[in-house]
Every structure is written in C-alpha cells, then in structure tokens.
Design an enzyme around this catalytic site. Sequence first.
Site, PDB file in Angstrom:
ATOM      1  N   LYS A  10      -5.750   7.595   8.432  1.00 45.52           N
ATOM      2  CA  LYS A  10      -4.891   8.247   7.450  1.00 45.52           C
ATOM      3  C   LYS A  10      -5.010   9.778   7.557  1.00 45.52           C
ATOM      4  O   LYS A  10      -5.923  10.284   8.225  1.00 45.52           O
ATOM      5  CB  LYS A  10      -5.286   7.751   6.055  1.00 45.52           C
ATOM      6  N   TYR A  50       3.774   0.636   1.901  1.00 46.71           N
ATOM      7  CA  TYR A  50       3.064   0.370   0.649  1.00 46.71           C
ATOM      8  C   TYR A  50       3.960  -0.245  -0.433  1.00 46.71           C
ATOM      9  O   TYR A  50       3.681  -0.106  -1.622  1.00 46.71           O
ATOM     10  CB  TYR A  50       2.383   1.650   0.160  1.00 46.71           C
ATOM     11  N   PHE A  58      -1.076   4.601  -9.207  1.00 39.07           N
ATOM     12  CA  PHE A  58      -1.477   5.460  -8.086  1.00 39.07           C
ATOM     13  C   PHE A  58      -0.414   5.557  -6.992  1.00 39.07           C
ATOM     14  O   PHE A  58      -0.566   6.317  -6.033  1.00 39.07           O
ATOM     15  CB  PHE A  58      -2.816   4.992  -7.490  1.00 39.07           C
ATOM     16  N   ASN A 113      -9.379   7.424   1.599  1.00 35.54           N
ATOM     17  CA  ASN A 113     -10.415   6.560   2.181  1.00 35.54           C
ATOM     18  C   ASN A 113     -10.252   6.353   3.692  1.00 35.54           C
ATOM     19  O   ASN A 113     -10.627   5.332   4.234  1.00 35.54           O
ATOM     20  CB  ASN A 113     -10.490   5.234   1.407  1.00 35.54           C
ATOM     21  N   HIS A 116      -6.608   2.688   7.251  1.00 39.57           N
ATOM     22  CA  HIS A 116      -5.864   1.512   6.794  1.00 39.57           C
ATOM     23  C   HIS A 116      -5.994   0.411   7.835  1.00 39.57           C
ATOM     24  O   HIS A 116      -5.983   0.686   9.031  1.00 39.57           O
ATOM     25  CB  HIS A 116      -4.371   1.842   6.622  1.00 39.57           C
ATOM     26  N   GLU A 127       3.685  -4.430   9.358  1.00 38.78           N
ATOM     27  CA  GLU A 127       3.275  -3.024   9.470  1.00 38.78           C
ATOM     28  C   GLU A 127       3.457  -2.505  10.903  1.00 38.78           C
ATOM     29  O   GLU A 127       3.880  -1.360  11.098  1.00 38.78           O
ATOM     30  CB  GLU A 127       1.820  -2.883   9.007  1.00 38.78           C
TER      31      GLU A 127
HETATM   32  P1  IDP Z   1      -6.753  -1.265   1.124  1.00 37.49           P
HETATM   33  O1  IDP Z   1      -6.326   0.014   1.813  1.00 37.49           O
HETATM   34  O2  IDP Z   1      -8.247  -1.438   1.174  1.00 37.49           O
HETATM   35  O3  IDP Z   1      -5.996  -2.484   1.587  1.00 37.49           O
HETATM   36  P2  IDP Z   1      -5.146  -1.366  -1.319  1.00 37.49           P
HETATM   37  O4  IDP Z   1      -5.613  -1.912  -2.625  1.00 37.49           O
HETATM   38  O5  IDP Z   1      -4.114  -2.122  -0.549  1.00 37.49           O
HETATM   39  O6  IDP Z   1      -6.444  -1.067  -0.431  1.00 37.49           O
HETATM   40  O7  IDP Z   1      -4.586   0.091  -1.628  1.00 37.49           O
HETATM   41  C1  IDP Z   1      -3.905   0.844  -0.646  1.00 37.49           C
HETATM   42  C2  IDP Z   1      -4.388   2.271  -0.691  1.00 37.49           C
HETATM   43  O8  IDP Z   1      -3.990   2.865  -1.934  1.00 37.49           O
HETATM   44  C3  IDP Z   1      -5.914   2.433  -0.670  1.00 37.49           C
HETATM   45  O9  IDP Z   1      -6.451   2.370   0.625  1.00 37.49           O
HETATM   46  C4  IDP Z   1      -6.084   3.793  -1.301  1.00 37.49           C
HETATM   47  O10 IDP Z   1      -5.772   4.848  -0.383  1.00 37.49           O
HETATM   48  C5  IDP Z   1      -5.016   3.765  -2.383  1.00 37.49           C
HETATM   49  N1  IDP Z   1      -5.526   3.237  -3.659  1.00 37.49           N
HETATM   50  C6  IDP Z   1      -5.768   1.953  -3.974  1.00 37.49           C
HETATM   51  N2  IDP Z   1      -6.200   1.813  -5.242  1.00 37.49           N
HETATM   52  C7  IDP Z   1      -6.202   3.052  -5.763  1.00 37.49           C
HETATM   53  C8  IDP Z   1      -6.533   3.576  -7.069  1.00 37.49           C
HETATM   54  O11 IDP Z   1      -6.912   2.855  -7.995  1.00 37.49           O
HETATM   55  N3  IDP Z   1      -6.429   4.931  -7.211  1.00 37.49           N
HETATM   56  C9  IDP Z   1      -6.012   5.750  -6.200  1.00 37.49           C
HETATM   57  N4  IDP Z   1      -5.681   5.302  -4.973  1.00 37.49           N
HETATM   58  C10 IDP Z   1      -5.770   3.968  -4.749  1.00 37.49           C
HETATM   59 MG    MG Z   2      -4.059  -3.129   1.254  1.00 33.97          MG
END
Ligand code: IDP
Ligand code: MG
Length: 151
Positions: A10, A50, A58, A113, A116, A127
């Site tokens: 990312k 997404y 978020f 984080n 992805h 994707e």
């Molecule tokens: P993942 O990337 O581990 O599959 P997902 O729940 O699919 O996680 O969420 C997609 C992305 O959205 C996350 O990697 C993160 O960047 C962001 N994200 C998810 N939950 C939150 C939140 O509660 N606050 C802010 N950003 C979030």
């Molecule tokens: Mg996800």
Amino acid sequence: MAERTFIAIKPDGVKRNLIGKIVTRFEEKGYKIIGLKLLLPTLEMAQKHYAEHEGKPFYPRLINYITSGPIVAMVVEGVNVIEEARKMMGKTKPEEAEVGTIRFDYALCQEYNIIHGSDSVASAEREIAIYFKEEEICANWKTMTEMIMNV
Ligand code: IDP
Ligand code: MG
C-alpha cells in the site's frame, strides 16, 4: 494445487521504502511472482477494490489512503498462497498481528497497515482483474527449482 493471490504494498509501504523488503519475503518463501508493477490507483480502482467496505465509517479515509500514492501490485502464485500470504501479513491491527509478520514488523496502526492480500479465491480473481490485464501476467516460466526438477 497452485493458487493465485493479489498482493499490494500500500502507499505507506512504498513511502517508507519497504518495497524490496516485502517483495523479498514472498520470494524467499518460495512463491512465484507472476505479476508486478508500480501504479497509482485511480478512484475507480480503489472503489472497486474496497466495495465491501462502502458505507463503513473508515471507508472515505480508506479510499483517500489507497489513492494517496503509488502501490506495488503483485500477482503471486503458489500452493495455498491465499491463506499463507494472509498469515505472512498478520492481522489487520498490527497490535494483534503475530511477531514476525509483515504488519507486526512494519505497520504503525490499523489504518496504515502496509500491505493488502486477498482473503479468498473469489476475492483474488476479482482483485487481480481490477489491477492487471491478462497479458500483464507472466505465468509461463519456470522457477530455478522447477527447471532443475524438470516439473
Ligand atoms: P484486511 O486488509 O486485513 O483484509 P479489512 O477489514 O478488509 O482488512 O479492511 C481493509 C483495510 O481498511 C484495512 O487493511 C485497513 O487499511 C482499513 N481498515 C480496516 N478497518 C479499519 C478501521 O477500523 N479503521 C481504519 N481503517 C480500517
Ligand atoms: Mg479485507
């Protein structure tokens, strides 16, 4: 049987100069990288990627984040790679990720984080199609191990 997954470093991973370190983890594990490019995701790509999170609090920040700079998009092939790549990445919240995972080692918070990875065969196919044209995927080559073992 070999699967394909979509992995993206990312924008925060690119901005922190972690491209090499993250690609190395997938190479060292032994997976085959069959698609790899740096690109600036368009709004449309980010929204498609997404779509499952649309409407969540978020979501607007997530779309801003993912379009804020280039990502490194990869198609990675290997046995059980979808599940194992998710293990290598660690949980979404870095504080819940296991020590030694990419997110534990590099990510600063749940929002930014670093990486992805697709969470299922269906997500992987969906994707990959958002970010790659079929002709950009180089599947027809052998790793050194495959060459030597003549498989
Ligand atoms: P993942 O990337 O581990 O599959 P997902 O729940 O699919 O996680 O969420 C997609 C992305 O959205 C996350 O990697 C993160 O960047 C962001 N994200 C998810 N939950 C939150 C939140 O509660 N606050 C802010 N950003 C979030
Ligand atoms: Mg996800």
